[in-house]
Scaffold this motif. Structure first.
Motif, short mmCIF file in Angstrom:
data_model
loop_
_atom_site.label_atom_id
_atom_site.label_comp_id
_atom_site.label_asym_id
_atom_site.label_seq_id
_atom_site.Cartn_x
_atom_site.Cartn_y
_atom_site.Cartn_z
N ILE A 7 43.72 31.12 49.41
CA ILE A 7 42.51 31.90 49.68
C ILE A 7 42.41 33.18 48.86
O ILE A 7 41.34 33.74 48.69
N SER A 8 43.54 33.67 48.33
CA SER A 8 43.48 34.93 47.59
C SER A 8 43.67 34.68 46.09
O SER A 8 42.71 34.58 45.34
N LEU A 9 44.90 34.55 45.64
CA LEU A 9 45.15 34.20 44.25
C LEU A 9 45.12 32.68 44.13
O LEU A 9 46.08 32.01 44.47
N TRP A 10 44.01 32.15 43.67
CA TRP A 10 43.79 30.69 43.64
C TRP A 10 44.20 30.14 42.28
O TRP A 10 43.52 30.40 41.27
N PRO A 11 45.31 29.41 42.17
CA PRO A 11 45.83 28.95 40.88
C PRO A 11 44.84 28.19 40.01
O PRO A 11 44.80 28.42 38.78
N PRO A 12 44.02 27.24 40.53
CA PRO A 12 43.10 26.52 39.63
C PRO A 12 42.15 27.44 38.86
O PRO A 12 41.69 27.10 37.76
N GLY A 13 41.85 28.63 39.43
CA GLY A 13 40.98 29.56 38.71
C GLY A 13 41.56 29.99 37.39
O GLY A 13 40.82 30.37 36.46
N GLU A 14 42.88 29.92 37.25
CA GLU A 14 43.54 30.28 35.99
C GLU A 14 43.11 29.34 34.87
O GLU A 14 43.07 29.72 33.70
N HIS A 15 42.78 28.10 35.22
CA HIS A 15 42.32 27.14 34.21
C HIS A 15 41.07 27.65 33.50
O HIS A 15 40.98 27.61 32.26
N LEU A 16 40.11 28.16 34.29
CA LEU A 16 38.88 28.68 33.69
C LEU A 16 39.15 29.96 32.90
O LEU A 16 38.50 30.22 31.88
N ASP A 17 40.08 30.79 33.37
CA ASP A 17 40.44 32.00 32.61
C ASP A 17 41.00 31.64 31.25
O ASP A 17 40.67 32.26 30.23
N ARG A 18 41.84 30.63 31.21
CA ARG A 18 42.43 30.20 29.93
C ARG A 18 41.39 29.55 29.03
O ARG A 18 41.42 29.73 27.80
N LEU A 19 40.48 28.79 29.65
CA LEU A 19 39.40 28.18 28.86
C LEU A 19 38.57 29.26 28.19
O LEU A 19 38.23 29.15 27.00
N ARG A 20 38.25 30.33 28.94
CA ARG A 20 37.49 31.42 28.35
C ARG A 20 38.27 32.06 27.20
O ARG A 20 37.69 32.41 26.16
N THR A 21 39.58 32.23 27.35
CA THR A 21 40.41 32.80 26.28
C THR A 21 40.30 31.98 25.00
O THR A 21 40.13 32.53 23.91
N LEU A 22 40.36 30.66 25.14
CA LEU A 22 40.24 29.78 23.97
C LEU A 22 38.85 29.89 23.35
O LEU A 22 38.71 29.92 22.11
N TYR A 41 54.11 41.60 49.45
CA TYR A 41 53.89 40.53 50.43
C TYR A 41 53.83 41.09 51.85
O TYR A 41 53.12 40.55 52.70
N ARG A 42 54.56 42.15 52.09
CA ARG A 42 54.59 42.77 53.42
C ARG A 42 53.19 43.17 53.88
O ARG A 42 52.89 43.16 55.08
N ILE A 43 52.31 43.52 52.95
CA ILE A 43 50.97 43.98 53.31
C ILE A 43 49.87 43.03 52.83
O ILE A 43 48.72 43.17 53.20
N ASN A 44 50.26 42.04 52.01
CA ASN A 44 49.29 41.11 51.43
C ASN A 44 49.99 39.78 51.22
O ASN A 44 50.84 39.64 50.33
N ARG A 45 49.66 38.79 52.03
CA ARG A 45 50.41 37.54 52.07
C ARG A 45 50.30 36.70 50.80
O ARG A 45 51.03 35.70 50.66
N SER A 46 49.44 37.05 49.89
CA SER A 46 49.33 36.31 48.63
C SER A 46 50.10 36.97 47.50
O SER A 46 50.08 36.47 46.37
N ARG A 47 50.80 38.06 47.79
CA ARG A 47 51.48 38.81 46.74
C ARG A 47 52.99 38.60 46.77
O ARG A 47 53.53 37.93 47.64
N SER A 48 53.65 39.22 45.82
CA SER A 48 55.07 38.98 45.59
C SER A 48 55.94 39.51 46.72
O SER A 48 55.66 40.55 47.31
#
Length: 700
Positions: free
Chosen positions: A69-84, A543-550
């Motif tokens: 719900i927060s850092l959504w991995p598939p969204g990275e695909h579109l970020d990389r596509l834009r980079t190319l 992670y202690r304050i944000n469950r999607s973080r390190s």
């Protein structure tokens, strides 16, 4: 003749179509220029992305099955596509118009078109992904080889997500933005007109609903303060679209431009101190790394230079403020504002910023949601942000002790408790507000949360802020504390002029006139109190304050200063004076401040040098404040300022935002004042704002 008329009509239609086509081309070129205005992708990174792209159009390190719900991995695909794509369409790129890169772009784009990836968070599905697709397709219009229609069509279909007509504020603008992109891709005039109508719709003042308020604060997720976060998205999205449609028939009108610029220049930019924004205005976003450092705002300002070049002096000055080379105290500012719709106060000076976040039964407390800000229980209970240099609180949140948030009066738990309410909830207290004459003022809040009751007030003069608490009550088993500050340790801690840099943990009783300085902030004690202080290394994780973080350990030394009211306080009180921007006490300046009252009914402070008296009355009644006798038939926050020898200004605000009038009787025998007033209070969207009257001196 009939043939001539038909010819002229046909010619007019052809010309109109050509003009419309020219408009679409111009707007798309503006999008292209904006997207390529940032740093170019690193050539090695581009090559690496190409080499790592598999034959099926995927990258091995992306989890395409994730629904996070927060850092959504598939969204990275579109970020990389834009980079190319940027590397392909930018003339400055080493890979400009290369056929091999084009083939990789088609491969990655085709994989996305063949699937319908979904996050459990609607925002990724209805905002982030459609916008990313739109940018990619518009940029490819400027490639040597274009995206084939057979691929563009299914990608455009994937953009048809979300309904801007059902959303408010920044969410409305974000969804309308990818409608705008889709209109450009398809050159659809009707869709472009509809998108523009929805994009510009949030540039209006609303009364308590989500969006831009009449006090020029910004609320989202109900009546919840979000000047940054959603307010920031409002600025980013709308400045983009206004720059894209400049010099076209779709350009923004002057009224809307004026409202937008007022929020940007009078609210948002002023609360940034040397690139770092007040943590109070970011809602649950404070649980995200690096969020307080504002560097992307340069893009907004560069767009404003294109939209309104007549104000380039203002935009260039703001750009210099965000430049790390500029001194932290380079901005000349002397402003005090209370935002009666947002329950928020700012006191801004060249030497410092001191801001307070309040809450009331009219506004939502700070929210938790999507696993973010899970410990933010007290983030609206009189939270103070004190900045001299700017980064005092930058990335400190993972190691904070969350029941000792700066400015709050709370129960001191053995460990930090999670915030159970999701997406914000109205505060229990009715009393919260502030009075202001634009330079000085007072704010107050009657805290009623977690079993703690307290009357808290802040009296803002020029350089000094007097902080009072009274009527502190709690029957719970935990001790109650009032936290003066919890910030990164930076330099020595000095007690009464003597350095104690080896300090680790101290509990002591301070006497009247004692003081502490740390990191160019003075804390002065006009009353005896039991004080706790630590300068220890504190440990936590994002992670202690944000469950999607390190979950990686974060640590650092923290300066933490608080009053100990002990267990089960009954009618306890506190008083302290903060003077940011100095390294030592000015005894004469402290003697100019007189605390006349600090009870659960009334708190009052006078600055004798400035001849300013500020009073918070929690109840109707008759009160004695120094030489003044004061009678009110309604609770009110008052400021009396001597303007000249024969008059003074009475500023008054209704912190309950309910009364139509307040009757005030003022008597001061020394000044020969005996005056009764019935003050008409602002109503509707202006309820709670300050009203001013002149009081004659020397007349009865």
């Amino acid at each position: 003749m009939k043939g001539l008329i038909l010819f002229l009509l046909s010619f007019a239609l052809v010309m109109a179509k050509a003009q419309n086509s020219d408009t679409f081309v111009r707007i798309k070129k503006h999008v292209y220029d904006d997207e390529l205005s940032g740093p170019l992708p690193n050539a090695d990174k581009t090559l690496s992305l190409c080499n790592q792209l598999r034959a099926d159009g995927t990258w091995a390190d992306i989890d395409y099955s994730s629904k996070s719900i927060s850092l959504w991995p598939p969204g990275e695909h579109l970020d990389r596509l834009r980079t190319l794509i940027v590397a392909y369409v930018s003339p400055q790129s080493a890979s400009y118009q290369q056929k091999s890169l084009y083939d990789k772009i088609l491969l990655a784009a085709q994989y996305w078109a063949n699937n319908r990836f979904e996050s459990s968070n609607w925002w990724h599905n209805e905002i982030a992904s459609p916008k990313a697709i739109g940018v990619c397709l518009i940029l490819m219009k400027f490639g040597k080889e274009k995206i084939p229609t057979t691929l563009e069509t299914p990608l455009v279909e994937l953009m048809k997500r979300g309904d801007p007509y059902t959303k408010t504020g920044a969410n409305k603008s974000d969804i309308a933005m990818h409608y705008f992109y889709r209109a450009l891709i398809l050159e659809d005039e009707n869709l472009l007109a509809a998108a523009m109508e929805q994009l510009l719709f949030p540039i209006q003042l609303v009364n308590g609903k989500e969006g831009l308020q009449y006090d020029f604060s910004y609320l989202q997720h109900g009546p919840q303060l979000y000047i940054a976060g959603y307010g920031e998205e409002f600025l980013k999205g709308i400045s983009k679209v206004m720059s894209y449609v400049r010099e076209t028939p779709y350009a923004v009108d002057m009224k809307r431009l004026g409202l937008f610029e007022h929020f940007l220049t009078e609210t948002y930019l002023p609360i940034i101190r040397s690139r770092y924004i007040d943590f109070n205005v970011h809602g649950r976003g404070i649980s995200r790394p690096n969020i307080l450092e504002k560097t992307q705002e340069t893009a907004i300002l560069q767009q404003m230079k294109l939209i309104d070049p007549a104000k380039n002096t203002i935009w260039n000055k703001a750009l210099a403020k965000l430049d790390s080379v500029q001194a932290f105290d380079a901005e000349h500012i002397e402003v005090h504002r209370h935002y009666w719709k947002g329950d928020y106060t700012t006191h801004l000076r060249k030497q410092f910023h001191f801001n307070v976040r309040l809450a009331s039964s009219r506004t939502n407390k700070s929210e938790s949601g999507n696993g973010e800000n899970v410990l933010g229980r007290n983030m609206s209970d009189g939270v103070t942000n004190i900045q001299v240099f700017g980064p005092e609180y930058y990335n400190i949140m993972p190691v904070w002790e969350w029941d000792k948030i700066p400015g709050t009066t709370t129960r001191d738990y053995p460990g930090d408790l999670e915030l159970k309410e999701q997406w914000g909830a109205l505060a229990a207290n009715n009393f919260a507000g502030g009075v202001s004459n634009d330079k000085t003022g007072a704010s107050a809040m009657s805290v009623q949360y977690d079993g703690v009751k307290a009357q808290k007030a802040w009296f803002f003069f020029d350089r000094e802020i007097v902080c009072l608490g009274a009527g502190i009550h709690c029957a719970a088993p935990e001790a109650v504390v009032t936290t003066l500050n919890q910030t990164w340790l930076n330099g020595p801690v000095v007690w009464n002029g003597k350095e104690m840099s080896a300090l680790d943990s101290v509990q002591r009783s301070v006497k009247v006139g004692d003081f502490i300085t740390h990191n160019n902030v003075l804390y002065y004690f006009p009353a005896a109190m039991n004080v706790g202080l630590t300068t220890k290394d504190q440990v936590g994780s994002w992670y202690r304050i944000n469950r999607s973080r390190s979950k990686d350990v974060v640590h650092g030394k923290v300066f933490k200063l608080w009053f100990d009211h002990a267990v089960a306080p009954n009618n306890a009180s506190y008083a302290y004076i903060v003077v940011p921007g100095i390294k030592t006490v000015d005894t004469k300046a402290m003697q100019q401040l007189k605390i006349w009252q600090n009870t659960s009914d009334i708190q009052a402070v006078e600055h004798k040098g400035s001849r300013i008296l500020q009073i918070v009355c929690y109840q109707a009644g008759t009160y004695q404040v120094g030489d003044w006798s004061l009678k009110l038939d309604q609770p009110a926050i008052i400021q009396l300022s001597m303007r000249e020898a024969t008059s003074m200004q009475l500023d008054l605000a209704d912190p309950l935002q309910r009364a139509k009038t307040v009757k005030v009787q003022l008597v001061n025998k020394q000044l020969r004042v005996n005056q009764s007033l019935e003050v008409s209070l602002p109503q509707g969207e202006y309820a709670g704002s300050t009203v001013s009257n002149q009081i004659a001196i020397g007349k009865k």
